[in-house]
Motif scaffolding. Structure first.
Motif, PDB file in Angstrom:
ATOM      1  N   LYS A  19      35.730   5.568   5.739  1.00 32.63           N
ATOM      2  CA  LYS A  19      34.830   6.544   6.371  1.00 32.63           C
ATOM      3  C   LYS A  19      33.440   5.969   6.650  1.00 32.63           C
ATOM      4  O   LYS A  19      32.827   6.271   7.670  1.00 32.63           O
ATOM      5  N   ALA A  20      32.926   5.138   5.748  1.00 30.71           N
ATOM      6  CA  ALA A  20      31.586   4.576   5.942  1.00 30.71           C
ATOM      7  C   ALA A  20      31.534   3.717   7.205  1.00 30.71           C
ATOM      8  O   ALA A  20      30.598   3.834   8.010  1.00 30.71           O
ATOM      9  N   SER A  21      32.528   2.872   7.416  1.00 31.13           N
ATOM     10  CA  SER A  21      32.533   2.026   8.622  1.00 31.13           C
ATOM     11  C   SER A  21      32.757   2.850   9.878  1.00 31.13           C
ATOM     12  O   SER A  21      32.239   2.509  10.946  1.00 31.13           O
ATOM     13  N   GLN A  22      33.502   3.924   9.767  1.00 29.20           N
ATOM     14  CA  GLN A  22      33.672   4.811  10.919  1.00 29.20           C
ATOM     15  C   GLN A  22      32.329   5.405  11.324  1.00 29.20           C
ATOM     16  O   GLN A  22      31.992   5.462  12.517  1.00 29.20           O
ATOM     17  N   ARG A  23      31.552   5.845  10.336  1.00 25.41           N
ATOM     18  CA  ARG A  23      30.226   6.415  10.633  1.00 25.41           C
ATOM     19  C   ARG A  23      29.312   5.382  11.291  1.00 25.41           C
ATOM     20  O   ARG A  23      28.561   5.709  12.215  1.00 25.41           O
ATOM     21  N   VAL A  24      29.366   4.145  10.819  1.00 21.93           N
ATOM     22  CA  VAL A  24      28.543   3.089  11.415  1.00 21.93           C
ATOM     23  C   VAL A  24      28.906   2.928  12.885  1.00 21.93           C
ATOM     24  O   VAL A  24      28.025   2.895  13.755  1.00 21.93           O
ATOM     25  N   ALA A  25      30.191   2.822  13.173  1.00 25.05           N
ATOM     26  CA  ALA A  25      30.636   2.660  14.564  1.00 25.05           C
ATOM     27  C   ALA A  25      30.125   3.804  15.437  1.00 25.05           C
ATOM     28  O   ALA A  25      29.582   3.581  16.532  1.00 25.05           O
ATOM     29  N   GLU A  26      30.278   5.013  14.960  1.00 26.29           N
ATOM     30  CA  GLU A  26      29.850   6.178  15.736  1.00 26.29           C
ATOM     31  C   GLU A  26      28.338   6.205  15.923  1.00 26.29           C
ATOM     32  O   GLU A  26      27.845   6.542  17.001  1.00 26.29           O
ATOM     33  N   ARG A  27      27.596   5.830  14.897  1.00 29.17           N
ATOM     34  CA  ARG A  27      26.130   5.909  14.971  1.00 29.17           C
ATOM     35  C   ARG A  27      25.513   4.858  15.879  1.00 29.17           C
ATOM     36  O   ARG A  27      24.373   5.035  16.318  1.00 29.17           O
ATOM     37  N   ILE A  28      26.227   3.775  16.150  1.00 35.85           N
ATOM     38  CA  ILE A  28      25.659   2.809  17.104  1.00 35.85           C
ATOM     39  C   ILE A  28      26.150   3.069  18.527  1.00 35.85           C
ATOM     40  O   ILE A  28      25.829   2.320  19.436  1.00 35.85           O
ATOM     41  N   GLY A  29      26.906   4.146  18.705  1.00 33.29           N
ATOM     42  CA  GLY A  29      27.323   4.539  20.045  1.00 33.29           C
ATOM     43  C   GLY A  29      28.720   4.101  20.440  1.00 33.29           C
ATOM     44  O   GLY A  29      29.118   4.278  21.596  1.00 33.29           O
ATOM     45  N   ALA A  30      29.491   3.557  19.511  1.00 39.84           N
ATOM     46  CA  ALA A  30      30.862   3.152  19.837  1.00 39.84           C
ATOM     47  C   ALA A  30      31.711   4.397  20.079  1.00 39.84           C
ATOM     48  O   ALA A  30      31.524   5.428  19.443  1.00 39.84           O
ATOM     49  N   LYS A  31      32.631   4.266  20.996  1.00 42.25           N
ATOM     50  CA  LYS A  31      33.514   5.376  21.356  1.00 42.25           C
ATOM     51  C   LYS A  31      34.864   5.206  20.656  1.00 42.25           C
ATOM     52  O   LYS A  31      35.472   4.138  20.723  1.00 42.25           O
ATOM     53  N   PHE A  32      35.335   6.268  20.027  1.00 45.36           N
ATOM     54  CA  PHE A  32      36.658   6.264  19.412  1.00 45.36           C
ATOM     55  C   PHE A  32      37.693   6.211  20.522  1.00 45.36           C
ATOM     56  O   PHE A  32      37.636   6.989  21.471  1.00 45.36           O
ATOM     57  N   GLU A  33      38.637   5.287  20.410  1.00 45.39           N
ATOM     58  CA  GLU A  33      39.681   5.177  21.432  1.00 45.39           C
ATOM     59  C   GLU A  33      41.050   5.592  20.935  1.00 45.39           C
ATOM     60  O   GLU A  33      41.775   6.267  21.646  1.00 45.39           O
ATOM     61  N   CYS A  34      41.430   5.143  19.732  1.00 43.72           N
ATOM     62  CA  CYS A  34      42.782   5.466  19.282  1.00 43.72           C
ATOM     63  C   CYS A  34      42.967   5.114  17.814  1.00 43.72           C
ATOM     64  O   CYS A  34      42.152   4.417  17.218  1.00 43.72           O
ATOM     65  N   GLU A  35      44.071   5.597  17.278  1.00 47.07           N
ATOM     66  CA  GLU A  35      44.581   5.102  16.010  1.00 47.07           C
ATOM     67  C   GLU A  35      45.697   4.131  16.358  1.00 47.07           C
ATOM     68  O   GLU A  35      46.725   4.533  16.920  1.00 47.07           O
ATOM     69  N   ALA A  36      45.472   2.874  16.083  1.00 41.45           N
ATOM     70  CA  ALA A  36      46.442   1.829  16.424  1.00 41.45           C
ATOM     71  C   ALA A  36      47.360   1.580  15.228  1.00 41.45           C
ATOM     72  O   ALA A  36      46.886   1.335  14.113  1.00 41.45           O
TER      73      ALA A  36
END
Length: 178
Positions: free
Chosen positions: A137-154
């Motif tokens: 969850k922590a790394s997910q929050r980092v990705a979202e907070r820098i503006g990365a877009k969620f694309e999929c669950e691979a």
């Protein structure tokens, strides 16, 4: 009035090995879970070898590992970088880790942003991915907070602790950076 940054991101130097070692050792219980390179036996010689490896990676253009440093003390507080580079498609991946006593302070967000700037401006990449285990969850929050877009669950995207695991894939384009 602007405040000077608390952290800097730059290439590792051989003299960073003792500080890198200290950051790893203080975080050993957390890092051994997430990082396959880290074990309870992690030694100063491992940190010294990593400094040499990072120099070689930069020289060949294979990967671009960088340290995260406290701007006041110069101590290593984590690592970041751009790896898994596909030059034909101008894409790469961003990774990051932060020593345990510096988590929750925006360090990973700052470092991931700096790594992305490096990937886009210095390396000329047009897409960066952040691949995160579904329970991180922590790394997910980092990705979202820098503006990365969620694309999929691979499915089976990451090999973790001896088995394949699903992972969330986030993407960053140059215009996405916040």
């Amino acid at each position: 009035m602007l405040h000077p940054p608390k952290y800097t991101v730059r290439r590792f130097q051989p003299t960073d090995a003792p500080s890198f070692y200290a950051a790893v050792r203080e975080s050993i219980d957390d890092l051994t879970y997430w990082m396959p390179w880290c074990s309870k036996e992690y030694a100063l010689s491992d940190a010294q070898a990593w400094m040499e490896t990072t120099r070689d990676m930069w020289a060949t253009g294979a990967e671009y590992p960088m340290g995260i440093f406290d701007a006041n003390t110069g101590e290593v507080v984590g690592g970041t970088g751009v790896n898994h580079i596909n030059r034909a498609y101008r894409i790469g991946n961003i990774g990051y880790w932060v020593s345990s006593r510096h988590t929750g302070q925006g360090v990973a967000r700052f470092a991931a942003h700096q790594a992305a700037v490096h990937g886009f401006k210095e390396l000329g990449l047009t897409r960066l991915e952040i691949v995160v285990l579904t329970h991180n969850k922590a790394s997910q929050r980092v990705a979202e907070r820098i503006g990365a877009k969620f694309e999929c669950e691979a499915r089976n995207r990451v090999y973790f602790q001896g088995a394949p695991h699903n992972a969330f894939v986030y993407s960053l384009l140059p215009d996405d950076l916040k």
